[in-house]
Design a protein around this motif. Sequence first.
Motif, PDB file in Angstrom:
ATOM      1  N   ALA A 172       0.819  -1.209   0.000  1.00  0.00           N
ATOM      2  CA  ALA A 172       0.000   0.000   0.000  1.00  0.00           C
ATOM      3  C   ALA A 172       0.854   1.260   0.000  1.00  0.00           C
ATOM      4  CB  ALA A 172      -0.943  -0.004   1.196  1.00  0.00           C
ATOM      5  N   VAL A 173       1.979   1.228   0.717  1.00  0.00           N
ATOM      6  CA  VAL A 173       2.870   2.394   0.733  1.00  0.00           C
ATOM      7  C   VAL A 173       3.314   2.750  -0.682  1.00  0.00           C
ATOM      8  CG1 VAL A 173       5.170   3.195   1.427  1.00  0.00           C
ATOM      9  CG2 VAL A 173       3.675   2.101   3.104  1.00  0.00           C
ATOM     10  N   ARG A 174       3.584   1.735  -1.488  1.00  0.00           N
ATOM     11  CA  ARG A 174       4.015   1.964  -2.871  1.00  0.00           C
ATOM     12  C   ARG A 174       2.874   2.469  -3.750  1.00  0.00           C
ATOM     13  NH1 ARG A 174       8.389  -1.107  -4.724  1.00  0.00           N
ATOM     14  NH2 ARG A 174       7.682  -0.550  -6.821  1.00  0.00           N
ATOM     15  N   LEU A 175       1.632   2.163  -3.379  1.00  0.00           N
ATOM     16  CA  LEU A 175       0.486   2.539  -4.201  1.00  0.00           C
ATOM     17  C   LEU A 175      -0.034   3.934  -3.879  1.00  0.00           C
ATOM     18  CD1 LEU A 175      -1.506  -0.830  -4.177  1.00  0.00           C
ATOM     19  CD2 LEU A 175      -0.058   0.083  -6.004  1.00  0.00           C
ATOM     20  N   ILE A 176       0.509   4.552  -2.835  1.00  0.00           N
ATOM     21  CA  ILE A 176       0.093   5.907  -2.460  1.00  0.00           C
ATOM     22  C   ILE A 176       1.122   6.886  -3.001  1.00  0.00           C
ATOM     23  CG2 ILE A 176      -0.380   7.484  -0.553  1.00  0.00           C
ATOM     24  CD1 ILE A 176      -1.229   5.049   1.109  1.00  0.00           C
ATOM     25  N   ASP A 177       0.780   7.589  -4.067  1.00  0.00           N
ATOM     26  CA  ASP A 177       1.700   8.530  -4.703  1.00  0.00           C
ATOM     27  C   ASP A 177       1.393   9.982  -4.355  1.00  0.00           C
ATOM     28  OD1 ASP A 177       3.221   6.600  -6.052  1.00  0.00           O
ATOM     29  OD2 ASP A 177       1.731   6.454  -7.642  1.00  0.00           O
ATOM     30  N   ASP A 178       0.128  10.296  -4.203  1.00  0.00           N
ATOM     31  CA  ASP A 178      -0.291  11.676  -3.960  1.00  0.00           C
ATOM     32  C   ASP A 178      -0.694  11.818  -2.495  1.00  0.00           C
ATOM     33  OD1 ASP A 178      -1.296  14.234  -3.985  1.00  0.00           O
ATOM     34  OD2 ASP A 178      -2.533  13.956  -5.779  1.00  0.00           O
ATOM     35  N   LEU A 179       0.020  12.692  -1.751  1.00  0.00           N
ATOM     36  CA  LEU A 179      -0.254  12.875  -0.328  1.00  0.00           C
ATOM     37  C   LEU A 179      -1.245  13.995  -0.054  1.00  0.00           C
ATOM     38  CD1 LEU A 179       3.338  12.436   1.160  1.00  0.00           C
ATOM     39  CD2 LEU A 179       1.537  10.725   0.882  1.00  0.00           C
ATOM     40  N   ASP A 180      -1.841  14.550  -1.098  1.00  0.00           N
ATOM     41  CA  ASP A 180      -2.896  15.533  -0.911  1.00  0.00           C
ATOM     42  C   ASP A 180      -4.066  14.875  -0.167  1.00  0.00           C
ATOM     43  OD1 ASP A 180      -4.184  18.227  -1.802  1.00  0.00           O
ATOM     44  OD2 ASP A 180      -5.668  16.696  -2.322  1.00  0.00           O
ATOM     45  N   PRO A 181      -4.628  15.555   0.864  1.00  0.00           N
ATOM     46  CA  PRO A 181      -5.694  14.928   1.661  1.00  0.00           C
ATOM     47  C   PRO A 181      -6.842  14.377   0.826  1.00  0.00           C
ATOM     48  CG  PRO A 181      -4.950  16.939   2.725  1.00  0.00           C
ATOM     49  CD  PRO A 181      -4.250  16.871   1.396  1.00  0.00           C
ATOM     50  N   GLY A 182      -7.257  15.132  -0.202  1.00  0.00           N
ATOM     51  CA  GLY A 182      -8.345  14.645  -1.044  1.00  0.00           C
ATOM     52  C   GLY A 182      -7.991  13.365  -1.757  1.00  0.00           C
ATOM     53  N   ALA A 183      -6.754  13.291  -2.275  1.00  0.00           N
ATOM     54  CA  ALA A 183      -6.310  12.082  -2.970  1.00  0.00           C
ATOM     55  C   ALA A 183      -6.174  10.913  -2.011  1.00  0.00           C
ATOM     56  CB  ALA A 183      -4.988  12.356  -3.679  1.00  0.00           C
ATOM     57  N   LEU A 184      -5.685  11.189  -0.789  1.00  0.00           N
ATOM     58  CA  LEU A 184      -5.534  10.122   0.196  1.00  0.00           C
ATOM     59  C   LEU A 184      -6.883   9.511   0.566  1.00  0.00           C
ATOM     60  CD1 LEU A 184      -2.849  11.549   2.671  1.00  0.00           C
ATOM     61  CD2 LEU A 184      -2.601   9.587   1.145  1.00  0.00           C
ATOM     62  N   PHE A 185      -7.870  10.362   0.818  1.00  0.00           N
ATOM     63  CA  PHE A 185      -9.188   9.863   1.200  1.00  0.00           C
ATOM     64  C   PHE A 185      -9.847   9.092   0.056  1.00  0.00           C
ATOM     65  CE2 PHE A 185      -9.149  13.393   4.435  1.00  0.00           C
ATOM     66  CZ  PHE A 185      -9.120  12.548   5.529  1.00  0.00           C
ATOM     67  N   GLY A 186      -9.492   9.412  -1.178  1.00  0.00           N
ATOM     68  CA  GLY A 186     -10.093   8.736  -2.311  1.00  0.00           C
ATOM     69  C   GLY A 186      -9.326   7.528  -2.803  1.00  0.00           C
ATOM     70  N   ASN A 187      -8.222   7.204  -2.163  1.00  0.00           N
ATOM     71  CA  ASN A 187      -7.378   6.093  -2.591  1.00  0.00           C
ATOM     72  C   ASN A 187      -7.647   4.865  -1.723  1.00  0.00           C
ATOM     73  OD1 ASN A 187      -5.367   4.350  -3.422  1.00  0.00           O
ATOM     74  ND2 ASN A 187      -3.757   5.895  -3.412  1.00  0.00           N
ATOM     75  N   PRO A 188      -8.118   3.760  -2.303  1.00  0.00           N
ATOM     76  CA  PRO A 188      -8.360   2.545  -1.502  1.00  0.00           C
ATOM     77  C   PRO A 188      -7.108   2.044  -0.787  1.00  0.00           C
ATOM     78  CG  PRO A 188      -9.311   2.343  -3.702  1.00  0.00           C
ATOM     79  CD  PRO A 188      -8.465   3.575  -3.720  1.00  0.00           C
ATOM     80  N   ALA A 189      -5.913   2.360  -1.329  1.00  0.00           N
ATOM     81  CA  ALA A 189      -4.676   1.904  -0.697  1.00  0.00           C
ATOM     82  C   ALA A 189      -4.498   2.510   0.691  1.00  0.00           C
ATOM     83  CB  ALA A 189      -3.474   2.259  -1.577  1.00  0.00           C
ATOM     84  N   THR A 190      -5.024   3.728   0.903  1.00  0.00           N
ATOM     85  CA  THR A 190      -4.938   4.356   2.222  1.00  0.00           C
ATOM     86  C   THR A 190      -5.671   3.521   3.259  1.00  0.00           C
ATOM     87  OG1 THR A 190      -4.860   6.552   1.198  1.00  0.00           O
ATOM     88  CG2 THR A 190      -5.418   6.448   3.545  1.00  0.00           C
ATOM     89  N   TYR A 191      -6.871   3.087   2.915  1.00  0.00           N
ATOM     90  CA  TYR A 191      -7.669   2.285   3.840  1.00  0.00           C
ATOM     91  C   TYR A 191      -7.074   0.875   3.983  1.00  0.00           C
ATOM     92  CZ  TYR A 191     -10.740   6.174   2.823  1.00  0.00           C
ATOM     93  OH  TYR A 191     -11.247   7.441   2.661  1.00  0.00           O
TER      94      TYR A 191
END
Length: 282
Positions: A172-191
Amino acid sequence: MVCALGAAVCFGTATVLQAIAARAAAGGGGGEAALLLRALRQWRYLAGLALDGLGFLLQIAALRSIPIYAVGAWLASSLAVTAVVAARLLRVRLSRVEWGAVAVVCAGLAMLGLASGTEGEEPGPDWLSYAMLGVAVGVLVLGVVGGRLPERGRALVLGLGAGFGFGVVEVAVRLIDDLDPGALFGNPATYALLLGGGAAFLSLTSALQRGSVTAATAGMVIGETIGPAVVGVVWLGDRTREGLAWLAVAGFVVAVAGALGLARFGEVTSGDEAVERAGVSG
């Protein structure tokens, strides 16, 4: 590689410090909550928690720089760090076989260091984030089912589940590229990262409390190394240096095998007296 080494040293040392604090806090009676509160008053336990936090940050930095297979092998090697530090601080006697396992881990990591390439640049297919989230949910279910199994197989199943959960965190760490809060909340990898890490912690804690420490730790090492390594190579573009794929494979196998030989140090013991492990690092 320096970050991966630092993470292994942090996790391995934290285990011993937390074990010392838990042993010092064990004489006051009460349940597990009381034990934890007493442990939190010990500077060694707090230092162990701080090292766990630092180790996690170093793990993230390593995952953003080198292939997942290399990071996974380094994290498994934290058992070698625990063994060496325990021999020093807890006066745990290592057998010749265990000292040999420490040497095997070091040899495997040296081979990996020579052969590892840079982090893959492929973003991975769109479905991979959802797959990691599904695996994280599966780890939660496995924890519930595994806790009801007979004692003989319970620890191994829960340990494997914990390993899968920690493996989800690595991917999941590798799948999270954008640390913008909106992008994080919309990325299943964050969850997937949050759920996988939490489920892994619960599964491993249950495994260590209710079954064989060696079986649980061995299952965890297998679960958190092999699967993420395959994902990194197949879908995220992790590669080795030109012509050294064979050396990377050999180093990975040797390092993980050595770590499995030190599986009993998933919970430190001193002589015949079991030392409670009040904290778990993954």
